[in-house]
Design an enzyme around this catalytic site. Structure first.
Site, mmCIF file in Angstrom:
data_model
loop_
_atom_site.group_PDB
_atom_site.id
_atom_site.type_symbol
_atom_site.label_atom_id
_atom_site.label_comp_id
_atom_site.label_asym_id
_atom_site.label_seq_id
_atom_site.Cartn_x
_atom_site.Cartn_y
_atom_site.Cartn_z
ATOM 1 N N GLN A 133 -4.407 36.386 0.482
ATOM 2 C CA GLN A 133 -3.039 36.874 0.271
ATOM 3 C C GLN A 133 -2.905 38.237 0.947
ATOM 4 O O GLN A 133 -1.809 38.763 1.072
ATOM 5 C CB GLN A 133 -2.734 37.028 -1.212
ATOM 6 C CG GLN A 133 -2.837 35.730 -1.999
ATOM 7 C CD GLN A 133 -2.710 35.987 -3.476
ATOM 8 O OE1 GLN A 133 -1.616 36.035 -4.032
ATOM 9 N NE2 GLN A 133 -3.846 36.188 -4.133
ATOM 10 N N HIS B 73 0.022 35.112 3.600
ATOM 11 C CA HIS B 73 1.160 36.042 3.500
ATOM 12 C C HIS B 73 1.337 36.834 4.790
ATOM 13 O O HIS B 73 1.980 37.886 4.795
ATOM 14 C CB HIS B 73 0.962 37.019 2.326
ATOM 15 C CG HIS B 73 1.068 36.340 0.997
ATOM 16 N ND1 HIS B 73 0.592 36.915 -0.151
ATOM 17 C CD2 HIS B 73 1.580 35.142 0.639
ATOM 18 C CE1 HIS B 73 0.812 36.091 -1.171
ATOM 19 N NE2 HIS B 73 1.410 35.004 -0.715
ATOM 20 N N CYS C 154 12.706 37.913 23.933
ATOM 21 C CA CYS C 154 14.174 37.743 24.066
ATOM 22 C C CYS C 154 14.915 39.070 24.099
ATOM 23 O O CYS C 154 16.140 39.088 24.163
ATOM 24 C CB CYS C 154 14.688 36.895 22.882
ATOM 25 S SG CYS C 154 14.779 37.818 21.329
ATOM 26 N N GLY D 283 -10.310 38.792 -6.987
ATOM 27 C CA GLY D 283 -9.502 40.008 -6.849
ATOM 28 C C GLY D 283 -8.022 39.773 -6.720
ATOM 29 O O GLY D 283 -7.346 40.461 -5.952
ATOM 30 N N ASP E 35 -4.391 42.749 5.377
ATOM 31 C CA ASP E 35 -5.326 43.537 6.195
ATOM 32 C C ASP E 35 -6.256 42.565 6.936
ATOM 33 O O ASP E 35 -6.295 41.378 6.629
ATOM 34 C CB ASP E 35 -6.140 44.503 5.294
ATOM 35 C CG ASP E 35 -7.000 43.761 4.264
ATOM 36 O OD1 ASP E 35 -6.808 43.974 3.056
ATOM 37 O OD2 ASP E 35 -7.853 42.947 4.689
HETATM 38 C C1 BV8 Z 1 7.870 31.389 -2.223
HETATM 39 C C2 BV8 Z 1 3.694 40.539 1.376
HETATM 40 C C3 BV8 Z 1 8.965 29.318 -1.941
HETATM 41 C C4 BV8 Z 1 2.889 41.389 2.219
HETATM 42 C C5 BV8 Z 1 3.477 39.311 -0.623
HETATM 43 C C6 BV8 Z 1 12.196 34.547 -8.491
HETATM 44 C C7 BV8 Z 1 12.935 34.810 -7.330
HETATM 45 C C8 BV8 Z 1 12.403 34.609 -6.054
HETATM 46 C C9 BV8 Z 1 11.111 34.176 -5.926
HETATM 47 C C10 BV8 Z 1 10.386 33.938 -7.081
HETATM 48 C C11 BV8 Z 1 10.908 34.108 -8.350
HETATM 49 N N1 BV8 Z 1 9.931 33.802 -9.262
HETATM 50 C C12 BV8 Z 1 8.829 33.449 -8.613
HETATM 51 C C13 BV8 Z 1 9.101 33.515 -7.295
HETATM 52 C C14 BV8 Z 1 8.215 33.194 -6.252
HETATM 53 C C15 BV8 Z 1 7.653 34.500 -5.712
HETATM 54 C C16 BV8 Z 1 6.771 35.112 -6.766
HETATM 55 O O1 BV8 Z 1 5.730 34.569 -7.063
HETATM 56 N N2 BV8 Z 1 7.199 36.246 -7.338
HETATM 57 C C17 BV8 Z 1 6.384 36.859 -8.361
HETATM 58 C C18 BV8 Z 1 6.498 38.381 -8.243
HETATM 59 C C19 BV8 Z 1 6.869 36.361 -9.723
HETATM 60 N N3 BV8 Z 1 6.888 34.099 -4.569
HETATM 61 C C20 BV8 Z 1 7.462 34.062 -3.365
HETATM 62 O O2 BV8 Z 1 8.574 34.472 -3.105
HETATM 63 C C21 BV8 Z 1 6.610 33.434 -2.288
HETATM 64 N N4 BV8 Z 1 7.381 32.453 -1.599
HETATM 65 O O3 BV8 Z 1 7.773 31.209 -3.415
HETATM 66 O O4 BV8 Z 1 8.520 30.524 -1.358
HETATM 67 C C22 BV8 Z 1 7.943 28.272 -1.673
HETATM 68 C C23 BV8 Z 1 6.776 28.230 -2.415
HETATM 69 C C24 BV8 Z 1 5.854 27.236 -2.168
HETATM 70 C C25 BV8 Z 1 6.087 26.322 -1.169
HETATM 71 C C26 BV8 Z 1 7.261 26.403 -0.431
HETATM 72 C C27 BV8 Z 1 8.194 27.377 -0.669
HETATM 73 C C28 BV8 Z 1 6.153 34.465 -1.282
HETATM 74 C C29 BV8 Z 1 5.119 35.356 -1.937
HETATM 75 C C30 BV8 Z 1 4.540 36.279 -0.887
HETATM 76 C C31 BV8 Z 1 5.145 37.620 -1.047
HETATM 77 N N5 BV8 Z 1 4.447 38.567 -0.206
HETATM 78 N N6 BV8 Z 1 2.972 40.183 0.173
HETATM 79 C C32 BV8 Z 1 2.557 42.635 1.557
HETATM 80 O O5 BV8 Z 1 3.429 43.511 1.488
HETATM 81 O O6 BV8 Z 1 1.399 42.703 1.171
HETATM 82 S S1 BV8 Z 1 2.841 39.129 -2.186
HETATM 83 C C33 BV8 Z 1 1.816 40.424 -2.592
HETATM 84 O O7 BV8 Z 1 1.246 40.070 -3.865
HETATM 85 C C34 BV8 Z 1 0.617 40.630 -1.708
HETATM 86 O O8 BV8 Z 1 0.531 39.712 -0.663
HETATM 87 C C35 BV8 Z 1 -0.553 40.428 -2.664
HETATM 88 O O9 BV8 Z 1 -1.680 39.974 -2.063
HETATM 89 C C36 BV8 Z 1 0.039 39.441 -3.548
HETATM 90 C C37 BV8 Z 1 -0.666 39.128 -4.813
HETATM 91 O O10 BV8 Z 1 -1.085 40.323 -5.402
HETATM 92 P P1 BV8 Z 1 -2.664 40.494 -5.625
HETATM 93 O O11 BV8 Z 1 -3.328 40.340 -4.302
HETATM 94 O O12 BV8 Z 1 -3.102 39.622 -6.725
HETATM 95 O O13 BV8 Z 1 -2.756 42.011 -6.014
HETATM 96 P P2 BV8 Z 1 -2.454 42.628 -7.451
HETATM 97 O O14 BV8 Z 1 -2.314 44.103 -7.274
HETATM 98 O O15 BV8 Z 1 -1.355 41.852 -8.104
HETATM 99 O O16 BV8 Z 1 -3.792 42.345 -8.284
HETATM 100 C C38 BV8 Z 1 -4.992 42.996 -7.885
HETATM 101 C C39 BV8 Z 1 -6.107 42.283 -8.633
HETATM 102 O O17 BV8 Z 1 -7.342 42.801 -8.164
HETATM 103 C C40 BV8 Z 1 -6.073 42.520 -10.132
HETATM 104 O O18 BV8 Z 1 -6.326 41.299 -10.802
HETATM 105 C C41 BV8 Z 1 -7.218 43.502 -10.375
HETATM 106 O O19 BV8 Z 1 -7.839 43.297 -11.631
HETATM 107 C C42 BV8 Z 1 -8.161 43.130 -9.284
HETATM 108 N N7 BV8 Z 1 -9.034 44.218 -8.832
HETATM 109 C C43 BV8 Z 1 -8.696 45.521 -8.650
HETATM 110 N N8 BV8 Z 1 -9.778 46.194 -8.204
HETATM 111 C C44 BV8 Z 1 -10.789 45.307 -8.090
HETATM 112 C C45 BV8 Z 1 -10.324 44.044 -8.494
HETATM 113 N N9 BV8 Z 1 -11.101 42.957 -8.512
HETATM 114 C C46 BV8 Z 1 -12.388 43.116 -8.119
HETATM 115 N N10 BV8 Z 1 -12.895 44.284 -7.703
HETATM 116 C C47 BV8 Z 1 -12.138 45.402 -7.678
HETATM 117 N N11 BV8 Z 1 -12.678 46.566 -7.279
#
Ligand code: BV8
Length: 229
Positions: free
Chosen positions: A88, A106, A136, A172, A91
């Site tokens: 996801q 993503h 373009c 992660g 980088d």
């Molecule tokens: C889609 C962009 C349809 C680039 C990202 C209502 C309205 C509209 C949409 C929705 C809705 N409800 C749900 C949705 C769908 C929506 C969604 O899920 N929203 C969420 C917020 C509810 N999703 C979408 O819109 C997606 N598209 O649904 O299209 C479709 C679907 C399927 C098939 C066809 C059509 C598009 C989602 C992509 C959005 N773009 N990124 C950027 O700016 O980065 S998402 C963004 O969140 C990042 O990409 C990131 O990777 C991703 C997930 O986050 P995580 O990677 O999990 O990071 P997070 O901080 O959350 O967690 C960190 C974790 O690491 C924690 O668990 C922590 O404990 C752990 N950690 C921390 N340190 C360590 C560690 N683990 C180990 N070691 C460590 N040291």
């Protein structure tokens, strides 16, 4: 065991100094997601969105892969079967650690996309919203990133790989963003063994056959060593 699918999230790059999204002082606590990570936000203020991604691109390019990225690259090199990383993250630390079989569902900070004609090219370190598309010439250049509300890349290939896997490992990621968060459900329904590696167990540990808790730079090398026996 022949096929391993690894889903990674921001936690695998956290110890390389790249922020996560939802942890304490995470990215989404400092930026309004709707303004910088949606097509509407980009249409409203492309300069703001380019500033946001230019800063993240610089951080990512200046960061180094950590022991978790290195361990996953070692797994791909030394494991007798197939290893696919579905990340996801935007980088390129998996690639710089040596992983070759990586899907950026993503998108990637190293990619640029023309919102006008769909042309793709390697992103410069700093993108300028006024610059024209190399193909373009329309001033519609954007980072090649999948924003909220947009369809993630290579979903068919990912779902096929999850169904065919012997082991699905989620590393992660908070499991809050769909459809990535739903991959473990697919694996579970297909009878694929599931493992979560995370600093903190995520809201649905019941879905994983096994959970390994701890920082990725310690837990991932240990798990890879176990797999390679
Ligand atoms: C889609 C962009 C349809 C680039 C990202 C209502 C309205 C509209 C949409 C929705 C809705 N409800 C749900 C949705 C769908 C929506 C969604 O899920 N929203 C969420 C917020 C509810 N999703 C979408 O819109 C997606 N598209 O649904 O299209 C479709 C679907 C399927 C098939 C066809 C059509 C598009 C989602 C992509 C959005 N773009 N990124 C950027 O700016 O980065 S998402 C963004 O969140 C990042 O990409 C990131 O990777 C991703 C997930 O986050 P995580 O990677 O999990 O990071 P997070 O901080 O959350 O967690 C960190 C974790 O690491 C924690 O668990 C922590 O404990 C752990 N950690 C921390 N340190 C360590 C560690 N683990 C180990 N070691 C460590 N040291």
């Amino acid at each position: 065991m022949q096929r391993i699918v690894v889903l990674t999230g921001a936690g695998v790059s956290a110890e390389s100094g790249l922020g996560t999204f939802r942890d304490k002082d995470g990215l989404w606590t400092r930026y309004d997601l709707s303004k910088v990570a949606t097509p509407e936000g980009f249409a409203a203020d492309p300069a703001l969105v380019h500033d946001f991604y230019n800063a993240r691109r610089a951080n990512a390019l200046d960061a180094a892969p950590n022991a978790a990225h290195d361990a996953l690259a070692r797994l791909e090199r030394e494991f007798s079967g197939d290893v696919l990383i579905v990340t996801q993250n935007v980088d390129d630390l998996h690639e710089r650690a040596g992983s070759g079989n990586v899907i950026h569902m993503h998108g990637a900070l190293t990619g640029a996309l023309c919102a006008g004609c769909g042309h793709r090219w390697p992103a410069p370190r700093v993108m300028d919203h006024k610059a024209g598309c190399p193909a373009c010439t329309a001033p519609a250049t954007r980072p090649d990133i999948v924003w909220f509300g947009e369809v993630p890349y290579q979903m068919d290939k990912i779902q096929e790989a999850v169904f065919a896997a012997d082991l699905f490992v989620s590393i992660g990621t908070s499991g809050e963003v769909y459809p990535a968060a739903g991959f473990v459900d697919l694996a579970d329904a297909a009878g694929v063994e599931t493992l979560e590696i995370n600093l903190e167990p995520t809201p649905r540990p019941d879905l994983f056959d096994r959970v390994i808790k701890g920082p990725a730079t310690q837990t991932v090398p240990a798990w890879v060593a176990e797999i390679l026996g």
